[in-house]
Design a protein around this motif. Structure first.
Motif, PDB file in Angstrom:
ATOM      1  N   ASP A 220     -11.409-113.072  68.152  1.00  0.00           N
ATOM      2  CA  ASP A 220     -10.095-114.145  68.483  1.00  0.00           C
ATOM      3  C   ASP A 220      -9.533-114.900  67.809  1.00  0.00           C
ATOM      4  O   ASP A 220      -9.153-116.141  67.669  1.00  0.00           O
ATOM      5  CB  ASP A 220     -11.318-114.888  69.522  1.00  0.00           C
ATOM      6  CG  ASP A 220     -11.720-114.477  71.216  1.00  0.00           C
ATOM      7  OD1 ASP A 220     -10.733-113.553  71.487  1.00  0.00           O
ATOM      8  OD2 ASP A 220     -12.546-115.190  71.840  1.00  0.00           O
TER       9      ASP A 220
ATOM     10  N   ALA B 218     -18.785 -99.687  74.546  1.00  0.00           N
ATOM     11  CA  ALA B 218     -17.321-100.177  74.009  1.00  0.00           C
ATOM     12  C   ALA B 218     -16.221 -99.604  74.449  1.00  0.00           C
ATOM     13  O   ALA B 218     -16.569 -98.455  75.450  1.00  0.00           O
ATOM     14  CB  ALA B 218     -17.052 -99.732  72.108  1.00  0.00           C
TER      15      ALA B 218
ATOM     16  N   THR C 127      -7.914-109.582  69.832  1.00  0.00           N
ATOM     17  CA  THR C 127      -9.283-108.974  69.670  1.00  0.00           C
ATOM     18  C   THR C 127     -10.276-109.989  70.764  1.00  0.00           C
ATOM     19  O   THR C 127     -10.521-111.312  69.883  1.00  0.00           O
ATOM     20  CB  THR C 127     -10.051-108.158  69.121  1.00  0.00           C
ATOM     21  OG1 THR C 127     -10.192-109.291  67.552  1.00  0.00           O
ATOM     22  CG2 THR C 127      -8.580-107.035  67.765  1.00  0.00           C
ATOM     23  N   THR C 128     -11.080-109.252  71.425  1.00  0.00           N
ATOM     24  CA  THR C 128     -11.764-110.019  72.304  1.00  0.00           C
ATOM     25  C   THR C 128     -13.237-109.969  71.363  1.00  0.00           C
ATOM     26  O   THR C 128     -14.081-111.045  71.744  1.00  0.00           O
ATOM     27  CB  THR C 128     -12.084-109.562  73.764  1.00  0.00           C
ATOM     28  OG1 THR C 128     -12.907-108.276  73.418  1.00  0.00           O
ATOM     29  CG2 THR C 128     -11.141-109.562  74.354  1.00  0.00           C
ATOM     30  N   ASP C 129     -13.634-109.644  70.384  1.00  0.00           N
ATOM     31  CA  ASP C 129     -14.516-109.672  69.801  1.00  0.00           C
ATOM     32  C   ASP C 129     -14.600-110.442  68.516  1.00  0.00           C
ATOM     33  O   ASP C 129     -15.550-111.320  67.931  1.00  0.00           O
ATOM     34  CB  ASP C 129     -14.923-108.161  69.092  1.00  0.00           C
ATOM     35  CG  ASP C 129     -13.639-107.660  68.550  1.00  0.00           C
ATOM     36  OD1 ASP C 129     -13.085-108.151  68.465  1.00  0.00           O
ATOM     37  OD2 ASP C 129     -14.359-106.993  67.917  1.00  0.00           O
TER      38      ASP C 129
ATOM     39  N   LYS D 292      -7.729-101.499  68.999  1.00  0.00           N
ATOM     40  CA  LYS D 292      -8.750-101.748  68.277  1.00  0.00           C
ATOM     41  C   LYS D 292     -10.366-101.323  69.470  1.00  0.00           C
ATOM     42  O   LYS D 292      -9.731-101.960  71.281  1.00  0.00           O
ATOM     43  CB  LYS D 292      -9.219-102.455  67.920  1.00  0.00           C
ATOM     44  CG  LYS D 292     -10.608-103.362  67.460  1.00  0.00           C
ATOM     45  CD  LYS D 292     -10.417-104.835  66.680  1.00  0.00           C
ATOM     46  CE  LYS D 292     -11.970-104.842  66.453  1.00  0.00           C
ATOM     47  NZ  LYS D 292     -13.043-106.080  65.770  1.00  0.00           N
ATOM     48  N   GLN D 293     -11.269-100.997  68.981  1.00  0.00           N
ATOM     49  CA  GLN D 293     -12.632-100.587  70.072  1.00  0.00           C
ATOM     50  C   GLN D 293     -13.174-101.616  70.211  1.00  0.00           C
ATOM     51  O   GLN D 293     -13.364-102.419  68.469  1.00  0.00           O
ATOM     52  CB  GLN D 293     -13.427 -99.157  69.697  1.00  0.00           C
ATOM     53  CG  GLN D 293     -14.112 -99.036  70.992  1.00  0.00           C
ATOM     54  CD  GLN D 293     -14.638 -98.050  70.802  1.00  0.00           C
ATOM     55  OE1 GLN D 293     -15.733 -97.739  69.678  1.00  0.00           O
ATOM     56  NE2 GLN D 293     -14.761 -96.334  71.477  1.00  0.00           N
ATOM     57  N   VAL D 294     -13.971-102.158  70.672  1.00  0.00           N
ATOM     58  CA  VAL D 294     -13.997-103.036  70.653  1.00  0.00           C
ATOM     59  C   VAL D 294     -15.397-103.624  71.990  1.00  0.00           C
ATOM     60  O   VAL D 294     -15.169-102.285  73.056  1.00  0.00           O
ATOM     61  CB  VAL D 294     -13.680-104.910  71.813  1.00  0.00           C
ATOM     62  CG1 VAL D 294     -12.659-104.824  70.662  1.00  0.00           C
ATOM     63  CG2 VAL D 294     -13.178-104.818  73.130  1.00  0.00           C
TER      64      VAL D 294
ATOM     65  N   ARG E  68     -22.941-103.202  65.833  1.00  0.00           N
ATOM     66  CA  ARG E  68     -22.486-102.327  67.259  1.00  0.00           C
ATOM     67  C   ARG E  68     -23.430-101.171  67.860  1.00  0.00           C
ATOM     68  O   ARG E  68     -22.839-100.744  68.463  1.00  0.00           O
ATOM     69  CB  ARG E  68     -20.770-102.094  67.073  1.00  0.00           C
ATOM     70  CG  ARG E  68     -19.987-103.365  66.592  1.00  0.00           C
ATOM     71  CD  ARG E  68     -18.681-102.929  66.223  1.00  0.00           C
ATOM     72  NE  ARG E  68     -17.544-103.995  65.156  1.00  0.00           N
ATOM     73  CZ  ARG E  68     -16.621-104.473  66.102  1.00  0.00           C
ATOM     74  NH1 ARG E  68     -17.027-104.308  67.819  1.00  0.00           N
ATOM     75  NH2 ARG E  68     -15.911-105.782  65.564  1.00  0.00           N
TER      76      ARG E  68
ATOM     77  N   ASN F 214      -9.745-102.665  73.832  1.00  0.00           N
ATOM     78  CA  ASN F 214      -8.972-104.312  73.373  1.00  0.00           C
ATOM     79  C   ASN F 214      -8.455-104.243  74.466  1.00  0.00           C
ATOM     80  O   ASN F 214      -7.003-103.486  74.340  1.00  0.00           O
ATOM     81  CB  ASN F 214      -9.187-104.799  71.774  1.00  0.00           C
ATOM     82  CG  ASN F 214      -8.566-106.202  72.108  1.00  0.00           C
ATOM     83  OD1 ASN F 214      -9.551-106.581  72.984  1.00  0.00           O
ATOM     84  ND2 ASN F 214      -7.423-106.125  71.337  1.00  0.00           N
TER      85      ASN F 214
ATOM     86  N   SER G 132     -20.156-109.567  76.321  1.00  0.00           N
ATOM     87  CA  SER G 132     -20.146-110.677  74.927  1.00  0.00           C
ATOM     88  C   SER G 132     -21.036-111.055  74.288  1.00  0.00           C
ATOM     89  O   SER G 132     -21.089-112.236  73.318  1.00  0.00           O
ATOM     90  CB  SER G 132     -19.105-112.266  75.780  1.00  0.00           C
ATOM     91  OG  SER G 132     -20.295-111.894  77.141  1.00  0.00           O
TER      92      SER G 132
END
Length: 262
Positions: free
Chosen positions: A124, A32, A120-122, A8-10, A27, A35, A14
């Motif tokens: 979680d 971007a 994913t970091t976006d 995935k693209q994130v 977004r 991930n 933050s």
């Protein structure tokens, strides 16, 4: 052996804005990146390919610019790239996302192994991999720290539980999500990066899927409904203070009393 890797693209930062009505992250205009947890999944697939004859197919769901995820995967050694892109998929929660991934993977063909990052970091949530395995009706293992052995029939892995480490054997096909600290991604190859620019990125829209009912995708297919969103309170800059002995204790006590902690 055919291995599917979900990536995935994130957002690279933050901070960001959200649509107050839908709760969807806005977004547009945000830088971007891939991930980092998914890069670990790709690394795990590449290590397997070094020990067993396999082809690696990377799937990513997002807008057209998410093609860069596949180009980076090509530069690391992936064989095929599939961009799942359609307006009908926008705003999906973990349920709709995992369902869309299942439909896309099945549209391409049968896979022996599916690899995912832990989270994913976006978002979680760390729920997409489990949801995907459930939709696919295959066994899965999460938080995998080591692939002990893999053959054309089964895979042996070691994964973490809260207070223990488990060794498990699963028959293929199955799904595995990996811990990023144990599968450090390799550097992209310049040769593969150049050749990867010439590779075809396959695009999957809702018309390519078996289930074309738009109610099952995106916001319409999401079980999560956002009631209210608001930014977290920001910590104000505080000047350091210095006290000795009893004065320090009195100051700490007063601070705790102010926030009703004492």
């Amino acid at each position: 052996m055919k291995i599917a890797v979900c990536m995935k693209q994130v957002p690279a930062v933050s901070e960001g804005n959200m649509d107050p009505k839908t709760g969807v992250l806005l977004r547009a205009g945000m830088e971007a990146i891939v991930n980092v947890y998914d890069l670990a999944a790709l690394e795990a697939a590449l290590r397997m390919k070094e020990s067993i004859d396999a082809s690696i197919h990377v799937f990513t769901m997002g807008p057209s610019k998410a093609e860069s995820v596949l180009r980076e995967a090509f530069a690391m050694g992936a064989d095929e790239g599939w961009l799942i892109c359609d307006k009908a998929f926008a705003g999906a929660d973990v349920l709709a996302t995992s369902y869309t991934l299942m439909q896309a993977i099945r549209a391409v063909g049968d896979f022996d192994l599916i690899l995912c990052g832990k989270q994913t970091t976006d978002g979680d949530t760390a729920q997409v991999s489990g949801g995907l395995a459930r939709w696919m009706d295959i066994p899965h293992a999460n938080w995998v720290t080591e692939v002990i052995n893999i053959s054309h029939k089964e895979i042996n892995v070691r994964y973490n539980m809260e207070n223990s480490t488990v060794t498990a054997s699963m028959s293929l096909p199955c799904l595995v999500s990996v811990e990023k600290d144990f599968f450090i991604p390799r550097m992209p190859s310049l040769k593969l990066k150049i050749s990867g620019k010439k590779k075809t990125v396959h695009v999957l829209t809702i018309e390519d899927l078996e289930d074309q009912d738009k109610k099952h995708y995106g916001l319409s297919g999401s079980a999560t409904k956002v009631r209210k969103i608001f930014p977290p309170p920001r910590t104000k800059h505080q000047e350091p203070v210095t006290f000795d002995g009893d004065k320090a204790a009195e100051y700490i006590l007063s601070q705790l009393s102010d926030v009703n902690l004492f």
